[in-house]
Design a protein around this motif. Sequence first.
Motif, PDB file in Angstrom:
ATOM      1  N   GLY A   1       0.810  -1.206   0.000  1.00 54.19           N
ATOM      2  CA  GLY A   1       0.000   0.000   0.000  1.00 54.19           C
ATOM      3  C   GLY A   1       0.845   1.257   0.000  1.00 54.19           C
ATOM      4  N   HIS A   2       0.634   2.130   0.989  1.00 56.97           N
ATOM      5  CA  HIS A   2       1.316   3.411   1.048  1.00 56.97           C
ATOM      6  C   HIS A   2       2.834   3.217   1.015  1.00 56.97           C
ATOM      7  CE1 HIS A   2       1.977   7.589   1.935  1.00 56.97           C
ATOM      8  NE2 HIS A   2       2.573   7.319   3.081  1.00 56.97           N
ATOM      9  N   GLU A   3       3.512   3.887   0.085  1.00 61.31           N
ATOM     10  CA  GLU A   3       4.963   3.774  -0.086  1.00 61.31           C
ATOM     11  C   GLU A   3       5.388   2.320  -0.275  1.00 61.31           C
ATOM     12  OE1 GLU A   3       6.143   5.754   3.528  1.00 61.31           O
ATOM     13  OE2 GLU A   3       6.389   7.676   2.476  1.00 61.31           O
ATOM     14  N   GLU A   4       4.481   1.526  -0.899  1.00 59.98           N
ATOM     15  CA  GLU A   4       4.703   0.086  -1.111  1.00 59.98           C
ATOM     16  C   GLU A   4       5.080  -0.616   0.192  1.00 59.98           C
ATOM     17  OE1 GLU A   4       7.117  -0.881  -4.494  1.00 59.98           O
ATOM     18  OE2 GLU A   4       5.722   0.103  -5.884  1.00 59.98           O
ATOM     19  N   GLY A   5       4.468  -0.169   1.273  1.00 57.96           N
ATOM     20  CA  GLY A   5       4.657  -0.824   2.562  1.00 57.96           C
ATOM     21  C   GLY A   5       5.288   0.038   3.621  1.00 57.96           C
ATOM     22  N   GLY A   6       5.891   1.160   3.219  1.00 56.59           N
ATOM     23  CA  GLY A   6       6.490   2.046   4.205  1.00 56.59           C
ATOM     24  C   GLY A   6       7.909   2.445   3.857  1.00 56.59           C
ATOM     25  N   ALA A   7       8.283   3.661   4.217  1.00 63.59           N
ATOM     26  CA  ALA A   7       9.618   4.177   3.926  1.00 63.59           C
ATOM     27  C   ALA A   7      10.644   3.757   4.976  1.00 63.59           C
ATOM     28  CB  ALA A   7       9.577   5.698   3.826  1.00 63.59           C
ATOM     29  N   THR A   8      10.202   3.249   6.119  1.00 58.83           N
ATOM     30  CA  THR A   8      11.107   2.769   7.160  1.00 58.83           C
ATOM     31  C   THR A   8      10.753   1.328   7.498  1.00 58.83           C
ATOM     32  OG1 THR A   8       9.780   3.316   9.127  1.00 58.83           O
ATOM     33  CG2 THR A   8      11.043   5.109   8.110  1.00 58.83           C
ATOM     34  N   ASP A   9      11.674   0.662   8.186  1.00 59.71           N
ATOM     35  CA  ASP A   9      11.450  -0.736   8.570  1.00 59.71           C
ATOM     36  C   ASP A   9      10.524  -0.866   9.771  1.00 59.71           C
ATOM     37  OD1 ASP A   9      13.258  -1.281   6.579  1.00 59.71           O
ATOM     38  OD2 ASP A   9      14.911  -1.817   7.931  1.00 59.71           O
ATOM     39  N   ASP A  10      10.232   0.229  10.449  1.00 57.73           N
ATOM     40  CA  ASP A  10       9.526   0.162  11.730  1.00 57.73           C
ATOM     41  C   ASP A  10       8.042   0.489  11.646  1.00 57.73           C
ATOM     42  OD1 ASP A  10      11.973  -0.468  12.801  1.00 57.73           O
ATOM     43  OD2 ASP A  10      12.394   1.563  13.508  1.00 57.73           O
ATOM     44  N   ILE A  11       7.612   1.144  10.583  1.00 57.34           N
ATOM     45  CA  ILE A  11       6.203   1.449  10.367  1.00 57.34           C
ATOM     46  C   ILE A  11       5.800   0.858   9.027  1.00 57.34           C
ATOM     47  CG2 ILE A  11       4.437   3.221  10.110  1.00 57.34           C
ATOM     48  CD1 ILE A  11       5.557   3.149  12.894  1.00 57.34           C
ATOM     49  N   SER A  12       4.800  -0.004   9.041  1.00 58.55           N
ATOM     50  CA  SER A  12       4.351  -0.670   7.822  1.00 58.55           C
ATOM     51  C   SER A  12       2.899  -0.321   7.539  1.00 58.55           C
ATOM     52  CB  SER A  12       4.505  -2.188   7.943  1.00 58.55           C
ATOM     53  OG  SER A  12       5.859  -2.550   8.140  1.00 58.55           O
ATOM     54  N   TYR A  13       2.522  -0.481   6.281  1.00 55.94           N
ATOM     55  CA  TYR A  13       1.181  -0.106   5.836  1.00 55.94           C
ATOM     56  C   TYR A  13       0.499  -1.272   5.136  1.00 55.94           C
ATOM     57  CZ  TYR A  13       2.751   4.659   6.730  1.00 55.94           C
ATOM     58  OH  TYR A  13       3.219   5.798   7.334  1.00 55.94           O
ATOM     59  N   SER A  14      -0.803  -1.142   4.997  1.00 61.41           N
ATOM     60  CA  SER A  14      -1.613  -2.078   4.226  1.00 61.41           C
ATOM     61  C   SER A  14      -2.824  -1.353   3.666  1.00 61.41           C
ATOM     62  CB  SER A  14      -2.101  -3.248   5.095  1.00 61.41           C
ATOM     63  OG  SER A  14      -3.087  -4.008   4.404  1.00 61.41           O
ATOM     64  N   VAL A  15      -3.276  -1.810   2.521  1.00 64.90           N
ATOM     65  CA  VAL A  15      -4.579  -1.406   2.010  1.00 64.90           C
ATOM     66  C   VAL A  15      -5.649  -1.836   3.016  1.00 64.90           C
ATOM     67  CG1 VAL A  15      -6.236  -1.786   0.141  1.00 64.90           C
ATOM     68  CG2 VAL A  15      -3.781  -1.713  -0.359  1.00 64.90           C
ATOM     69  N   VAL A  16      -6.663  -1.016   3.217  1.00 68.30           N
ATOM     70  CA  VAL A  16      -7.860  -1.441   3.929  1.00 68.30           C
ATOM     71  C   VAL A  16      -8.719  -2.211   2.924  1.00 68.30           C
ATOM     72  CG1 VAL A  16      -9.946  -0.692   5.118  1.00 68.30           C
ATOM     73  CG2 VAL A  16      -7.791   0.518   5.508  1.00 68.30           C
ATOM     74  N   PHE A  17      -8.917  -3.489   3.151  1.00 68.58           N
ATOM     75  CA  PHE A  17      -9.652  -4.310   2.194  1.00 68.58           C
ATOM     76  C   PHE A  17     -11.105  -3.854   2.094  1.00 68.58           C
ATOM     77  CE2 PHE A  17      -6.751  -8.166   3.278  1.00 68.58           C
ATOM     78  CZ  PHE A  17      -5.751  -7.655   2.467  1.00 68.58           C
ATOM     79  N   GLY A  18     -11.500  -3.468   0.887  1.00 70.29           N
ATOM     80  CA  GLY A  18     -12.866  -3.040   0.637  1.00 70.29           C
ATOM     81  C   GLY A  18     -13.450  -3.752  -0.564  1.00 70.29           C
ATOM     82  N   ASP A  19     -14.330  -3.081  -1.275  1.00 68.20           N
ATOM     83  CA  ASP A  19     -15.043  -3.710  -2.393  1.00 68.20           C
ATOM     84  C   ASP A  19     -14.098  -4.160  -3.501  1.00 68.20           C
ATOM     85  OD1 ASP A  19     -17.406  -3.275  -1.058  1.00 68.20           O
ATOM     86  OD2 ASP A  19     -17.972  -1.501  -2.223  1.00 68.20           O
ATOM     87  N   GLU A  20     -13.070  -3.360  -3.793  1.00 74.65           N
ATOM     88  CA  GLU A  20     -12.138  -3.728  -4.862  1.00 74.65           C
ATOM     89  C   GLU A  20     -11.425  -5.036  -4.535  1.00 74.65           C
ATOM     90  OE1 GLU A  20      -8.524  -1.725  -7.484  1.00 74.65           O
ATOM     91  OE2 GLU A  20      -8.925  -0.987  -5.469  1.00 74.65           O
ATOM     92  N   ALA A  21     -10.978  -5.167  -3.291  1.00 76.34           N
ATOM     93  CA  ALA A  21     -10.298  -6.393  -2.875  1.00 76.34           C
ATOM     94  C   ALA A  21     -11.240  -7.587  -2.915  1.00 76.34           C
ATOM     95  CB  ALA A  21      -9.724  -6.218  -1.466  1.00 76.34           C
ATOM     96  N   VAL A  22     -12.502  -7.374  -2.545  1.00 80.54           N
ATOM     97  CA  VAL A  22     -13.488  -8.467  -2.599  1.00 80.54           C
ATOM     98  C   VAL A  22     -13.694  -8.931  -4.036  1.00 80.54           C
ATOM     99  CG1 VAL A  22     -15.922  -9.041  -2.252  1.00 80.54           C
ATOM    100  CG2 VAL A  22     -14.669  -7.799  -0.478  1.00 80.54           C
ATOM    101  N   ARG A  23     -13.827  -7.987  -4.974  1.00 77.80           N
ATOM    102  CA  ARG A  23     -14.013  -8.356  -6.381  1.00 77.80           C
ATOM    103  C   ARG A  23     -12.813  -9.139  -6.904  1.00 77.80           C
ATOM    104  NH1 ARG A  23     -16.234  -3.044  -6.608  1.00 77.80           N
ATOM    105  NH2 ARG A  23     -14.235  -2.197  -7.357  1.00 77.80           N
ATOM    106  N   LEU A  24     -11.629  -8.710  -6.522  1.00 78.95           N
ATOM    107  CA  LEU A  24     -10.417  -9.398  -6.968  1.00 78.95           C
ATOM    108  C   LEU A  24     -10.364 -10.813  -6.407  1.00 78.95           C
ATOM    109  CD1 LEU A  24      -7.784  -8.967  -8.569  1.00 78.95           C
ATOM    110  CD2 LEU A  24      -6.723  -8.254  -6.399  1.00 78.95           C
TER     111      LEU A  24
END
Length: 243
Positions: free
Chosen positions: A213-236
């Motif tokens: 997700g954001h910054e393909e997961g994060g710009a540092t090793d200590d803070i990570s990100y993820s997409v919030v799974f919504g309708d698009e993720a369900v369709r996929l």
Amino acid sequence: MTRISLLGAVVLLAVTSSSSLAVADDGPGPFGVTVDAPASAATARVGAFFRGGLGGGHFCTGSVVRSEGRDLVVTAAHCLDGGGDLVFVPGYRGGDAPYGVWKVEKSYVSGGWDGGERGEDSDVAFARVERKGGRGVQDVVGGNVFAAHRATGATAVTVTGYPKSRSTPITCTNKPTAHNSTQQRIACPGFSGGTSGSPWVNGDGEVVGVLGGHEEGGATDDISYSVVFGDEAVRLYRAADGE
């Protein structure tokens, strides 16, 4: 691989207020602490992606999710960008593949990521892996439920992944917080390159995020990100599960 597009123990301490002992819906734990992931039924479902076989070095993480075909792995979309002959190795440890090496036959990414868009809110993907002797990877290691529309931070989640520099996985539990309405973040140290695609699993055994997700997961090793799974993720997921 066919690509399908749709529109010694290491202990790392996070310096955050959540690092103290706390209790969540899924049990007690020292939040925000990264440790070696033990070999278990849960971590067997998490694996590393390689290009061309075990000799190529692993570059991303994925995890088996339940599906009708019993052959789906969820990861980050940017993990499947490079093409080539990809394999998934669940439970990979120290150069060994205790549950086999599974060739990726198809990858599924949304239109919001493919075609040069690379939208951070679409950084989730599924890989369908080959069957062996009529059995899918889920028959061998089990699978977690892919779960969308879960409230960010409702419970703690456990993130497990494979840094490129290690041949064994690391794991950390903490409560995610909202970065914005479509992205969530978690404070867990040491999640460096190679951990993209790591599953965020809640206490009910549901995958509610993948590192990306954001910054393909994060710009540092200590803070990570993820997409919030919504309708698009369900369709996929439904498209991948329907084949």
